[in-house]
Design an enzyme around this catalytic site. Sequence first.
Site, PDB file in Angstrom:
ATOM      1  N   CYS A   1     -11.346   0.299   6.823  1.00 26.44           N
ATOM      2  CA  CYS A   1     -10.867   1.621   7.229  1.00 26.44           C
ATOM      3  C   CYS A   1     -11.496   2.747   6.413  1.00 26.44           C
ATOM      4  CB  CYS A   1      -9.347   1.675   7.111  1.00 26.44           C
ATOM      5  SG  CYS A   1      -8.719   1.127   5.517  1.00 26.44           S
TER       6      CYS A   1
ATOM      7  N   GLU B   1       0.829  -1.217   0.000  1.00 21.36           N
ATOM      8  CA  GLU B   1       0.000   0.000   0.000  1.00 21.36           C
ATOM      9  C   GLU B   1       0.858   1.260   0.000  1.00 21.36           C
ATOM     10  OE1 GLU B   1      -4.001  -1.294   2.190  1.00 21.36           O
ATOM     11  OE2 GLU B   1      -2.367  -1.090   3.616  1.00 21.36           O
TER      12      GLU B   1
END
Length: 616
Positions: A384, A291
């Site tokens: 998230c 990420e």
Amino acid sequence: MPTSRAVSALRPLPRDAVALRPESLFGGWQARNAAATLPHCVSQLDEYGNLANLRRVTGDSGAEFRGFWFADSDVYKTLEAALWLGDKSGFVAEIGALLEKAQDADGYLDSYYQVDNRDKQWSELHFSHEMYCAGHLFQAAVAAARSDDSAAPQIVGVARKFADLLVRRFGDSPEVDGHPEVETALVELYRVTGHRPYLDLAARFVENRGHGVLGEGRFGPRYFQDHEPLRDTAEVTGHVVRQVYLLAGAVDVAVETGDAALLEAAERLWDSALSSRTYITGGQGSRHRDEAFGDPYELPPDRAYAESCAAIGSFQWAWRLLLATGKAKYADEMERLIHNGIAGSTGLDGATFFYSNPLQLRTGHDGSHEDAPSQRLPWYSCACCPPNLARLMASLDNYAATGDPGGLQLHLYTAGTFRAGGHAVDVRTRYPWDETITVTITEVGPGPWTLALRIPAWCGDARLTVNGEVVAAEAGYVRLTRTWLVGDRVELTLVMLPRLIAAHPRVDAVRGSAAVVRGPIVYCLEHADAPEGVAFEDLELDTSAPLQVSRDPDGLAPVLLKVPLRARPTDTPHLYRPLPAPARATAPVAVTAIPYYLWANREPGPMRVFIPLSER
Ligand SMILES: [Zn+2]
């Protein structure tokens, strides 16, 4: 109020000083957020076990722990959204009571570590997210402190008790949490409480990082920006959300402590990110595995990771830099992010979301295994993003303007009323669909004051009049200082011709391609508008014909673009072939392009932002 050596160019407006019109783009997004996204998040927290995780701490649930170990953070983000929205559904009161009951006597609160893993508390900081979760709790408490919710004192009390524990436990420690977030939250908590140890702890965490305290982890110290001290760092690196959250916290610390060198580092890193590691939508991160930001110019549109949380963090970082410096480039970036990278993460239904936000989807795409599906999903195992989008949209009215007794500064154009220091203005516009923004003075304090208007860098033709008289307007801020009268009228026109934008040649993945942009809106081609009988990937842009604006009040967006395209049928079965390639492009046809943020709201299929230029 806190006493400090705070230095800040601009001041946020209090919540009650802003009212967005519901018919504005931002007002509509906020209304949808309140009506659909927030209730959806609340029900998902129940369905996915986040609330049960906390109830097992209080002995009110016998269920197993569910979800990721940082699942509490999604509860806190949703709580923050509910507080910004003034939600009266009972959720705020329920969570306030639950958190107070779940909190340990010493202030500790983390449902993953309070039942099964007590012996591991604070012992695996490189991945535990204990302070990341705490940070989101503190941010919810900041929203509570700025609300009139009856549960606010309870939520602030829980947060302070936990923050006090952090001060005792980490006030003299070299440790940090593997995922930044608590830094900015501690500074915000300091701002509403005036309790200096919170600020000092945030500053300590910023300084502790960069000395290899987190170990190698799975991806090495760069992943969590622990490879060198932030103030010595020249390039953004590692996990994007960690990097941008850390930088937002660093700006907060710099502003409150008057640390010019730290602020300079944050500005330097922003230039690094924006010069070679940011997509045209404002999205950041091209590495799926960790990420992370990729190498400089590594910005493949189809492999864009561009996590929604990264765009939100980048927006928060830019907002803090704007407040600290008053520089228009940070508001320009906020505008780009909110209209493209962030707005595209939520579906028109307000209840489906992207985790990663690619700029191209191929025919036959399958990305479900790496949080990159071809359609928005109602939730994710790592959830998230959805509640993060909810809390940002819930507070969107905070970011449009700033002000103080000296005047008002308009940064993001949207219809609404704004008040500061005894002055008030009424802004009327259908921006970004229309070019004109009309500002009428509705209240005036004594003496002269300054109305500042941002002229975006993308606009090469801005026209400004004050009560009909022409005033010069160049990129940056136009500052109009005078003794204003009620009824004075300022009219700003930001001419929005559709334009083709190419990436730096080193962005190899889109070399020879262009994106179509109008005003702050990035457009894309989507399968649903492609001509019949043509493979989507065969479409090319004919630059010899003009781009055209197509207005349709009942369309997917009020302003669509007509893009001249040719089809170049790929009639060869070979993956590679000798040059020169045969040129057999068809005659151009005008195809509708839609705002990127609206893609994937029709049937699933391919999409692209960058379109190959026809060789003709
Ligand atoms: Zn996320």
